[in-house]
Design an enzyme around this catalytic site. Sequence first.
Site, mmCIF file in Angstrom:
data_model
loop_
_atom_site.group_PDB
_atom_site.id
_atom_site.type_symbol
_atom_site.label_atom_id
_atom_site.label_comp_id
_atom_site.label_asym_id
_atom_site.label_seq_id
_atom_site.Cartn_x
_atom_site.Cartn_y
_atom_site.Cartn_z
ATOM 1 N N ARG A 101 0.843 -1.214 0.000
ATOM 2 C CA ARG A 101 0.000 0.000 0.000
ATOM 3 C C ARG A 101 0.873 1.258 0.000
ATOM 4 N NH1 ARG A 101 0.180 3.844 2.852
ATOM 5 N NH2 ARG A 101 0.032 2.665 4.774
ATOM 6 N N THR A 143 10.912 14.652 4.642
ATOM 7 C CA THR A 143 11.533 14.452 5.954
ATOM 8 C C THR A 143 13.050 14.557 5.872
ATOM 9 O OG1 THR A 143 9.729 12.964 6.528
ATOM 10 C CG2 THR A 143 11.713 12.815 7.887
ATOM 11 N N GLU A 144 13.629 15.148 6.901
ATOM 12 C CA GLU A 144 15.094 15.240 7.010
ATOM 13 C C GLU A 144 15.535 14.594 8.323
ATOM 14 O OE1 GLU A 144 16.310 19.280 6.395
ATOM 15 O OE2 GLU A 144 15.400 19.330 4.389
ATOM 16 N N SER A 149 8.418 15.529 12.196
ATOM 17 C CA SER A 149 7.100 16.107 12.531
ATOM 18 C C SER A 149 7.041 17.596 12.236
ATOM 19 C CB SER A 149 6.791 15.871 14.010
ATOM 20 O OG SER A 149 6.803 14.503 14.298
ATOM 21 N N THR A 175 10.532 6.680 1.134
ATOM 22 C CA THR A 175 10.048 5.443 0.519
ATOM 23 C C THR A 175 10.359 5.456 -0.979
ATOM 24 O OG1 THR A 175 8.286 5.315 2.148
ATOM 25 C CG2 THR A 175 7.981 4.018 0.140
ATOM 26 N N ARG A 254 -2.590 10.374 3.702
ATOM 27 C CA ARG A 254 -3.214 9.995 4.980
ATOM 28 C C ARG A 254 -4.600 9.416 4.751
ATOM 29 N NH1 ARG A 254 -1.401 15.675 7.787
ATOM 30 N NH2 ARG A 254 0.719 14.979 8.259
ATOM 31 N N GLN A 290 -14.356 -18.090 26.674
ATOM 32 C CA GLN A 290 -14.941 -16.743 26.788
ATOM 33 C C GLN A 290 -13.879 -15.645 26.614
ATOM 34 O OE1 GLN A 290 -17.097 -16.646 30.496
ATOM 35 N NE2 GLN A 290 -18.887 -17.616 29.585
ATOM 36 N N GLY A 350 -0.504 -17.329 19.769
ATOM 37 C CA GLY A 350 0.577 -17.893 20.585
ATOM 38 C C GLY A 350 1.912 -17.768 19.883
ATOM 39 N N GLU A 374 3.412 9.913 7.808
ATOM 40 C CA GLU A 374 2.234 10.722 7.433
ATOM 41 C C GLU A 374 1.613 11.381 8.662
ATOM 42 O OE1 GLU A 374 1.904 11.120 4.430
ATOM 43 O OE2 GLU A 374 2.817 9.357 3.529
HETATM 44 C C1 LIG Z 1 9.056 3.370 6.865
HETATM 45 C C2 LIG Z 1 8.948 4.848 6.744
HETATM 46 C C3 LIG Z 1 8.744 5.437 5.493
HETATM 47 C C4 LIG Z 1 8.696 6.823 5.365
HETATM 48 N N1 LIG Z 1 8.534 7.380 4.112
HETATM 49 C C5 LIG Z 1 8.637 8.737 3.973
HETATM 50 C C6 LIG Z 1 8.612 9.334 2.660
HETATM 51 O O1 LIG Z 1 8.424 8.659 1.647
HETATM 52 N N2 LIG Z 1 8.812 10.671 2.560
HETATM 53 C C7 LIG Z 1 9.015 11.468 3.655
HETATM 54 O O2 LIG Z 1 9.205 12.676 3.486
HETATM 55 N N3 LIG Z 1 9.045 10.934 4.913
HETATM 56 C C8 LIG Z 1 8.861 9.599 5.088
HETATM 57 N N4 LIG Z 1 8.897 9.027 6.351
HETATM 58 C C9 LIG Z 1 9.191 9.891 7.495
HETATM 59 C C10 LIG Z 1 8.011 10.120 8.431
HETATM 60 O O3 LIG Z 1 7.067 10.952 7.837
HETATM 61 C C11 LIG Z 1 8.580 10.700 9.738
HETATM 62 O O4 LIG Z 1 9.290 9.656 10.366
HETATM 63 C C12 LIG Z 1 7.502 11.238 10.655
HETATM 64 O O5 LIG Z 1 6.998 12.450 10.152
HETATM 65 C C13 LIG Z 1 7.998 11.471 12.085
HETATM 66 O O6 LIG Z 1 9.163 12.205 12.083
HETATM 67 P P1 LIG Z 1 10.432 11.706 12.947
HETATM 68 O O7 LIG Z 1 10.656 10.278 12.651
HETATM 69 O O8 LIG Z 1 11.525 12.674 12.699
HETATM 70 O O9 LIG Z 1 9.942 11.795 14.454
HETATM 71 P P2 LIG Z 1 9.993 13.094 15.380
HETATM 72 O O10 LIG Z 1 9.383 14.245 14.666
HETATM 73 O O11 LIG Z 1 11.373 13.247 15.919
HETATM 74 O O12 LIG Z 1 9.022 12.643 16.550
HETATM 75 C C14 LIG Z 1 9.464 11.843 17.671
HETATM 76 C C15 LIG Z 1 8.323 11.778 18.675
HETATM 77 O O13 LIG Z 1 8.022 13.108 19.107
HETATM 78 C C16 LIG Z 1 6.636 13.335 18.977
HETATM 79 N N5 LIG Z 1 6.397 14.748 18.710
HETATM 80 C C17 LIG Z 1 6.816 15.468 17.647
HETATM 81 N N6 LIG Z 1 6.389 16.738 17.742
HETATM 82 C C18 LIG Z 1 5.684 16.810 18.890
HETATM 83 C C19 LIG Z 1 4.963 17.851 19.576
HETATM 84 N N7 LIG Z 1 4.897 19.096 19.046
HETATM 85 N N8 LIG Z 1 4.368 17.575 20.731
HETATM 86 C C20 LIG Z 1 4.421 16.330 21.278
HETATM 87 N N9 LIG Z 1 5.072 15.297 20.690
HETATM 88 C C21 LIG Z 1 5.682 15.532 19.516
HETATM 89 C C22 LIG Z 1 6.222 12.458 17.803
HETATM 90 O O14 LIG Z 1 4.825 12.225 17.808
HETATM 91 C C23 LIG Z 1 7.038 11.214 18.084
HETATM 92 O O15 LIG Z 1 6.371 10.432 19.034
HETATM 93 C C24 LIG Z 1 8.863 7.644 6.510
HETATM 94 C C25 LIG Z 1 9.047 7.050 7.764
HETATM 95 C C26 LIG Z 1 9.071 5.679 7.887
HETATM 96 C C27 LIG Z 1 9.269 5.065 9.237
#
Ligand SMILES: Cc1cc2nc3c(=O)[nH]c(=O)nc-3n(C[C@H](O)[C@H](O)[C@H](O)COP(=O)(O)OP(=O)(O)OC[C@H]3O[C@@H](n4cnc5c(N)ncnc54)[C@H](O)[C@@H]3O)c2cc1C
Length: 395
Positions: A101, A143-144, A149, A175, A254, A290, A350, A374
């Site tokens: 997907r 994403t970087e 986020s 991806t 999303r 149950q 299990g 997402e």
């Molecule tokens: C398998 C996979 C495929 C992906 N594919 C793509 C892609 O094709 N293109 C792309 O651009 N990205 C892609 N991503 C990236 C994905 O979108 C990001 O991993 C995601 O947005 C989260 O960012 P991060 O991993 O930097 O986590 P972070 O932003 O560092 O977050 C870490 C934690 O902090 C929490 N957090 C963040 N901000 C806040 C806040 N303001 N308040 C409270 N909590 C907060 C988050 O919810 C999380 O629990 C992919 C990720 C994965 C795992």
Amino acid sequence: MSAAAPTLPAFDPRDPLSLDGLLDDEERLIRDTVRQYVREKFLPHVAGYFENGSLPETTGPELGQLGLLGMHLQGYGCAGASATAYGLTCLELEAGDSGLRSFCSVQGSLAMFAIYRWGSEEQRNQWLPAMATGDVIGCFGLTEPDFGSNPAGMRTSARRDGSDWILNGSKMWITNGSVADVAIVWARSKEGIIGFVVPAGTPGFSARDMTHKLSLRASITSELHLDDVRLPADAQLPDASGLSGPLSCLSEARFGIVFGSVGAARDCVQTTLDYVGTREVFDKPLAGYQLTQAKIADMAVELGKAQLLALHLGRLKDDGRIRPEQVSVGKLNNVREAIKIARQCRTLLGANGITLEYPVIRHANNLESVLTYEGTSEVHQLVIGEALTGVSAFR
Ligand SMILES: Cc1cc2nc3c(=O)[nH]c(=O)nc-3n(C[C@H](O)[C@H](O)[C@H](O)COP(=O)(O)OP(=O)(O)OC[C@H]3O[C@@H](n4cnc5c(N)ncnc54)[C@H](O)[C@@H]3O)c2cc1C
């Protein structure tokens, strides 16, 4: 004289709420076509894909031949199907594997949608028809390493040099990055965040696979590196300015996840129903306890609610009335419930539940990624919280 009691349809444990009746003939046809593809072509091999950490190169052309890539877009070789039909497609693909997907989502909702919504007519004509057939694969670089986020903080830069653009920076968790022919790259410029269509062969552009993943293994995940990548002016997506560009694409993807996560959960529940009917513990089938029935009943209730929510959002989207906050409600609920269901199903299987012989641990592990990408669950809580209270709590 009392009226005769109506004859009720037979109870279908695979569709306990009779939701099939909410679909029209075309939606059922598309759903059944995708379901058949997944069952016949994909499922026999998925455990191997997951174990090897890849998807075959034929995936793009196969999905293209079925008309599933960018299927909710109009023209340019795209199928022009409804949003609900696209959602049902995501559901069936993710019943196979979240990686499958994801392939469809990234191609159609992220890469193709970015060009469709924000690109020039020339860019649409150049890229979309070949992306719809799966001959050209796209990825989406937002994403970087330090900004997931909070993409507003991105460091990848775009500066002008005459009429050209020069891009520098890196993207992570992308991806299909290393198998893509074209990357949509978002970068910071003097004018704010803008997007580019970057052909993979452009000097200075490279992609490297990220390994050692324990989730979404049947999917390529890569780093993108941009080292003085020179692009002509017409590589810029002319209509995208600011974060609304990439965020609009994320909202599309999303939406697919709202449905897709239901597919993963459904596959877990169906596998578990089959399993508990035949597995004997303490001299009788596991289904007869149950504690088992309480788990299964609760899962079926949540699955049904998630399906209804997805369908409702599909209808809203088809009416052009869906709001991003509503997509957040769907993504938050359905992925959160799907992962709970997958973990609960795992307990019922299990020790067998931890092997690739059954799909359950694979779905559970995949959904860890789906929970995060997402927009994480927390980000969606913040989106919904802001919409409800009028107060932003992101910072
Ligand atoms: C398998 C996979 C495929 C992906 N594919 C793509 C892609 O094709 N293109 C792309 O651009 N990205 C892609 N991503 C990236 C994905 O979108 C990001 O991993 C995601 O947005 C989260 O960012 P991060 O991993 O930097 O986590 P972070 O932003 O560092 O977050 C870490 C934690 O902090 C929490 N957090 C963040 N901000 C806040 C806040 N303001 N308040 C409270 N909590 C907060 C988050 O919810 C999380 O629990 C992919 C990720 C994965 C795992």
